[in-house]
Write a protein that holds these residues in place. Structure first.
Motif, PDB file in Angstrom:
ATOM      1  N   ILE A   1       0.839  -1.205   0.000  1.00  0.00           N
ATOM      2  CA  ILE A   1       0.000   0.000   0.000  1.00  0.00           C
ATOM      3  C   ILE A   1       0.871   1.251   0.000  1.00  0.00           C
ATOM      4  N   ALA A   2       1.945   1.255   0.781  1.00  0.00           N
ATOM      5  CA  ALA A   2       2.851   2.410   0.819  1.00  0.00           C
ATOM      6  C   ALA A   2       3.432   2.672  -0.562  1.00  0.00           C
ATOM      7  N   GLU A   3       3.824   1.620  -1.269  1.00  0.00           N
ATOM      8  CA  GLU A   3       4.390   1.791  -2.613  1.00  0.00           C
ATOM      9  C   GLU A   3       3.340   2.304  -3.597  1.00  0.00           C
ATOM     10  N   GLN A   4       2.139   1.724  -3.546  1.00  0.00           N
ATOM     11  CA  GLN A   4       1.091   2.113  -4.488  1.00  0.00           C
ATOM     12  C   GLN A   4       0.628   3.554  -4.241  1.00  0.00           C
ATOM     13  N   ALA A   5       0.433   3.905  -2.969  1.00  0.00           N
ATOM     14  CA  ALA A   5      -0.020   5.258  -2.655  1.00  0.00           C
ATOM     15  C   ALA A   5       1.047   6.295  -2.993  1.00  0.00           C
ATOM     16  N   ALA A   6       2.313   5.980  -2.735  1.00  0.00           N
ATOM     17  CA  ALA A   6       3.399   6.898  -3.078  1.00  0.00           C
ATOM     18  C   ALA A   6       3.494   7.091  -4.586  1.00  0.00           C
ATOM     19  N   THR A   7       3.288   6.021  -5.342  1.00  0.00           N
ATOM     20  CA  THR A   7       3.296   6.128  -6.798  1.00  0.00           C
ATOM     21  C   THR A   7       2.189   7.056  -7.279  1.00  0.00           C
TER      22      THR A   7
ATOM     23  N   ALA B   1       7.744   3.533   6.763  1.00  0.00           N
ATOM     24  CA  ALA B   1       8.124   3.414   5.350  1.00  0.00           C
ATOM     25  C   ALA B   1       8.308   4.779   4.707  1.00  0.00           C
ATOM     26  N   TRP B   2       7.435   5.737   5.053  1.00  0.00           N
ATOM     27  CA  TRP B   2       7.483   7.047   4.411  1.00  0.00           C
ATOM     28  C   TRP B   2       8.401   8.040   5.123  1.00  0.00           C
ATOM     29  N   SER B   3       8.896   7.676   6.288  1.00  0.00           N
ATOM     30  CA  SER B   3       9.809   8.581   6.994  1.00  0.00           C
ATOM     31  C   SER B   3      11.264   8.124   6.897  1.00  0.00           C
ATOM     32  N   SER B   4      11.489   6.883   6.445  1.00  0.00           N
ATOM     33  CA  SER B   4      12.839   6.336   6.405  1.00  0.00           C
ATOM     34  C   SER B   4      13.521   6.705   5.087  1.00  0.00           C
ATOM     35  N   ASP B   5      14.751   7.196   5.191  1.00  0.00           N
ATOM     36  CA  ASP B   5      15.531   7.472   3.985  1.00  0.00           C
ATOM     37  C   ASP B   5      16.590   6.400   3.752  1.00  0.00           C
ATOM     38  N   LYS B   6      16.475   5.309   4.486  1.00  0.00           N
ATOM     39  CA  LYS B   6      17.383   4.183   4.295  1.00  0.00           C
ATOM     40  C   LYS B   6      16.627   2.890   4.565  1.00  0.00           C
ATOM     41  N   ARG B   7      17.261   1.784   4.356  1.00  0.00           N
ATOM     42  CA  ARG B   7      16.620   0.484   4.555  1.00  0.00           C
ATOM     43  C   ARG B   7      16.271   0.273   6.030  1.00  0.00           C
ATOM     44  N   PHE B   8      15.219  -0.513   6.247  1.00  0.00           N
ATOM     45  CA  PHE B   8      14.810  -0.790   7.618  1.00  0.00           C
ATOM     46  C   PHE B   8      14.234  -2.201   7.693  1.00  0.00           C
ATOM     47  N   SER B   9      14.144  -2.686   8.914  1.00  0.00           N
ATOM     48  CA  SER B   9      13.479  -3.958   9.177  1.00  0.00           C
ATOM     49  C   SER B   9      12.352  -3.718  10.174  1.00  0.00           C
ATOM     50  N   PHE B  10      11.370  -4.597  10.152  1.00  0.00           N
ATOM     51  CA  PHE B  10      10.206  -4.447  11.034  1.00  0.00           C
ATOM     52  C   PHE B  10       9.715  -5.835  11.407  1.00  0.00           C
TER      53      PHE B  10
ATOM     54  N   SER C   1       6.013  -8.646   8.827  1.00  0.00           N
ATOM     55  CA  SER C   1       7.434  -8.505   9.129  1.00  0.00           C
ATOM     56  C   SER C   1       8.190  -8.273   7.826  1.00  0.00           C
ATOM     57  N   TYR C   2       9.220  -7.428   7.910  1.00  0.00           N
ATOM     58  CA  TYR C   2      10.004  -7.074   6.724  1.00  0.00           C
ATOM     59  C   TYR C   2      11.477  -7.030   7.120  1.00  0.00           C
ATOM     60  N   ASP C   3      12.327  -7.468   6.195  1.00  0.00           N
ATOM     61  CA  ASP C   3      13.753  -7.532   6.477  1.00  0.00           C
ATOM     62  C   ASP C   3      14.535  -6.719   5.453  1.00  0.00           C
ATOM     63  N   ASN C   4      15.170  -5.651   5.931  1.00  0.00           N
ATOM     64  CA  ASN C   4      16.098  -4.861   5.122  1.00  0.00           C
ATOM     65  C   ASN C   4      15.433  -4.345   3.840  1.00  0.00           C
ATOM     66  N   VAL C   5      14.334  -3.611   3.997  1.00  0.00           N
ATOM     67  CA  VAL C   5      13.574  -3.116   2.846  1.00  0.00           C
ATOM     68  C   VAL C   5      13.677  -1.598   2.750  1.00  0.00           C
ATOM     69  N   VAL C   6      13.451  -1.097   1.542  1.00  0.00           N
ATOM     70  CA  VAL C   6      13.311   0.339   1.315  1.00  0.00           C
ATOM     71  C   VAL C   6      12.099   0.520   0.416  1.00  0.00           C
ATOM     72  N   VAL C   7      11.230   1.471   0.764  1.00  0.00           N
ATOM     73  CA  VAL C   7      10.009   1.683   0.000  1.00  0.00           C
ATOM     74  C   VAL C   7      10.280   2.686  -1.110  1.00  0.00           C
ATOM     75  N   GLU C   8       9.986   2.264  -2.331  1.00  0.00           N
ATOM     76  CA  GLU C   8      10.196   3.108  -3.504  1.00  0.00           C
ATOM     77  C   GLU C   8       8.910   3.126  -4.325  1.00  0.00           C
ATOM     78  N   PRO C   9       8.545   4.305  -4.902  1.00  0.00           N
ATOM     79  CA  PRO C   9       9.214   5.604  -4.755  1.00  0.00           C
ATOM     80  C   PRO C   9       8.806   6.290  -3.463  1.00  0.00           C
ATOM     81  N   SER C  10       9.435   7.403  -3.161  1.00  0.00           N
ATOM     82  CA  SER C  10       8.981   8.248  -2.062  1.00  0.00           C
ATOM     83  C   SER C  10       7.801   9.090  -2.542  1.00  0.00           C
ATOM     84  N   PRO C  11       6.837   9.379  -1.670  1.00  0.00           N
ATOM     85  CA  PRO C  11       5.727  10.236  -2.091  1.00  0.00           C
ATOM     86  C   PRO C  11       6.200  11.657  -2.388  1.00  0.00           C
ATOM     87  N   SER C  12       5.463  12.345  -3.213  1.00  0.00           N
ATOM     88  CA  SER C  12       5.788  13.730  -3.551  1.00  0.00           C
ATOM     89  C   SER C  12       5.608  14.643  -2.341  1.00  0.00           C
TER      90      SER C  12
END
Length: 339
Positions: free
Chosen positions: A87-93, A139-148, A154-165
Motif C-alpha cells: 500500500i505504501a508503494e502504491q499510494a506513493a506512486t 516506510a514514508w519517513s525512512s531514507d534508508k533500509r529498515f526492518s520491522f 514482518s520485513y527484512d532490510n527493505v526500502v520503500v520506492e518511490p517516495s511520495p511527492s
C-alpha cells in the motif's frame, strides 16, 4: 468554502458488468474539476454484488492522468486487509504521478461480510490497523533500509520506492464519529472525515471537538482538515421532493443493510418514516436556495470543506450547483467562522 465529491463508480450489471459506469464516473470527476470542485474521495468496498469500487488506488491513478488540479482522496483504504508495504508503494506512486494531490484516508473497516470474505477476524481490526499505520509511517519517513517485526507483518532490510511527492507523507484522513475517536484523530495527526447521516448540529459539535483537541495538543488547526460528507439532491419544484426523499431513504437503507459489525452502529438507527426524513437536515436536499441555507448554517459552525455523495452522480446537478450555489460562497475568507 470548498466543495468536493464523495463515493465512487459502479460497474453496471454488478461484477459481470461492463466499464461504462466507470467511464461515466471519470467524466463526472473531470467535469467537476472544470467547474471548480476541489477534491474527490473514493470508497473501498468488496463483495457487494453490485460493482461498487474495490480498487480505489487504481481508479485514482487513472483520474490523476485525466485531471490536473482536483485532489484525489481515499475514503478509505481499509488497512486490515492489505499488506502495508505494498500500500505504501502504491499510494506513493499515485502521489508522485499526481504531483502531490493524494489525500490518504485510512480506516479499520466495519462491514462484517467483507472481513469474513477475506477470512480476517473482525475483532483483530484495531490491532491490524495500528500495526499497518506503524509500517506506513516508518516506510514514508525512512531514507534508508529498515526492518520491522510485527504480529502480522514482518520485513527484512527493505526500502520503500518511490517516495511520495508530499513530505513526509500525504495527509492522513480518518473517519470518526464518537467524541473519543475524534479526539484521537486530532492527537494522532489525522485529518477528519465526517459522515453524511449526522444532523447539522451534531456535525458542528464534532468539528468543535476536533478543533479544541488540536489546540490542546499544540496542533495548528485549519478548517480544511475536516471533510463533511452530505447527500446532494437538487430539486426544482415541490412535486419532486417526495421522490427525492424516497431516494434518500433507499440510499440510507442500502447503507444500513450492508453495514454490520463494530463501527457501523451509526447506520443501524435510521428512522424509516416520511416525517423523520422530511425534517432531516443532514442531506442537501431541496432547491438551490434551501441548499444554500443549509450550507450557510454549516459554514457558521466552522465547516469549510463539504463533500457531496450524490445519488446518480448527475453532471447536470453538478452544473446547477456550480452556477446557482457556489456563487453564494465565492470570495469568502478561508478562516474559521466565529460561532
Amino acid at each position: 468554502m470548498k466543495f468536493g465529491l464523495f463515493g465512487g463508480a459502479r460497474a453496471r450489471g454488478g461484477p459481470a458488468g461492463d466499464s461504462e459506469g466507470y467511464h461515466d464516473f471519470i467524466n463526472y470527476v473531470v467535469e467537476a474539476e472544470r467547474l471548480g470542485f476541489s477534491s474527490v474521495f473514493l470508497v473501498e468496498h468488496h463483495f457487494t454484488g453490485f460493482g461498487q469500487v474495490s480498487a480505489s488506488l487504481n481508479l485514482l491513478s487513472y483520474l490523476a492522468a485525466r485531471t490536473s488540479r482536483i485532489r484525489l482522496g481515499t475514503a478509505v483504504v481499509v488497512l486490515p486487509w492489505h499488506n502495508p508495504i505494498l500500500i505504501a508503494e502504491q499510494a506513493a506512486t499515485l502521489d508522485l504521478l499526481s504531483n502531490g494531490r493524494l489525500d490518504f484516508g485510512v480506516g479499520k473497516g466495519y462491514r462484517a461480510y467483507e472481513f469474513s470474505g477475506f477470512c480476517v477476524p473482525q475483532d483483530e481490526a484495531t490491532e491490524r490497523f495500528e500495526e499497518a499505520m506503524a509500517v506506513l509511517r516508518l516506510a514514508w519517513s525512512s531514507d534508508k533500509r529498515f526492518s520491522f517485526k510485527g504480529k502480522w507483518w514482518s520485513y527484512d532490510n527493505v526500502v520503500v520506492e518511490p517516495s511520495p511527492s508530499q513530505r513526509p507523507h500525504p495527509p492522513f484522513w480518518l473517519g470518526a464519529g464518537s467524541a473519543e475517536s475524534i479526539r484521537r484523530a486530532a492527537r494522532d495527526g489525522y485529518n477528519l472525515l465526517l459522515d453524511q447521516i449526522a444532523p447539522i448540529d451534531l456535525i458542528i459539535e464534532r468539528v468543535k471537538i476536533f478543533r479544541e483537541e488540536c489546540g490542546a495538543v499544540g496542533r495548528t488547526y485549519d478548517p480544511m482538515m475536516v471533510g463533511v460528507t452530505r447527500g446532494l439532491q437538487i430539486i426544482r419544484k415541490e412535486s419532486e421532493r417526495k421522490q427525492a426523499i424516497r431516494t434518500r431513504r433507499e440510499v440510507l437503507k442500502n447503507i444500513g443493510d450492508l453495514a454490520r459489525g463494530p463501527g457501523a452502529e451509526r447506520y443501524h438507527h435510521i428512522k424509516d418514516d416520511a416525517d423523520a426524513f422530511q425534517l432531516d437536515d443532514a442531506p442537501l436536499l431541496g432547491t438551490p436556495e434551501e441548499i444554500i441555507a443549509r450550507l450557510k448554517k454549516l459554514e457558521a459552525g466552522g465547516v469549510e470543506n463539504v463533500l457531496f455523495a450524490a445519488p446518480g452522480a448527475s453532471v447536470a446537478h453538478l452544473r446547477t450547483f456550480a452556477e446557482e450555489v457556489m456563487p453564494a460562497f465565492a470570495g469568502n475568507p478561508m478562516g474559521l467562522a466565529q460561532v
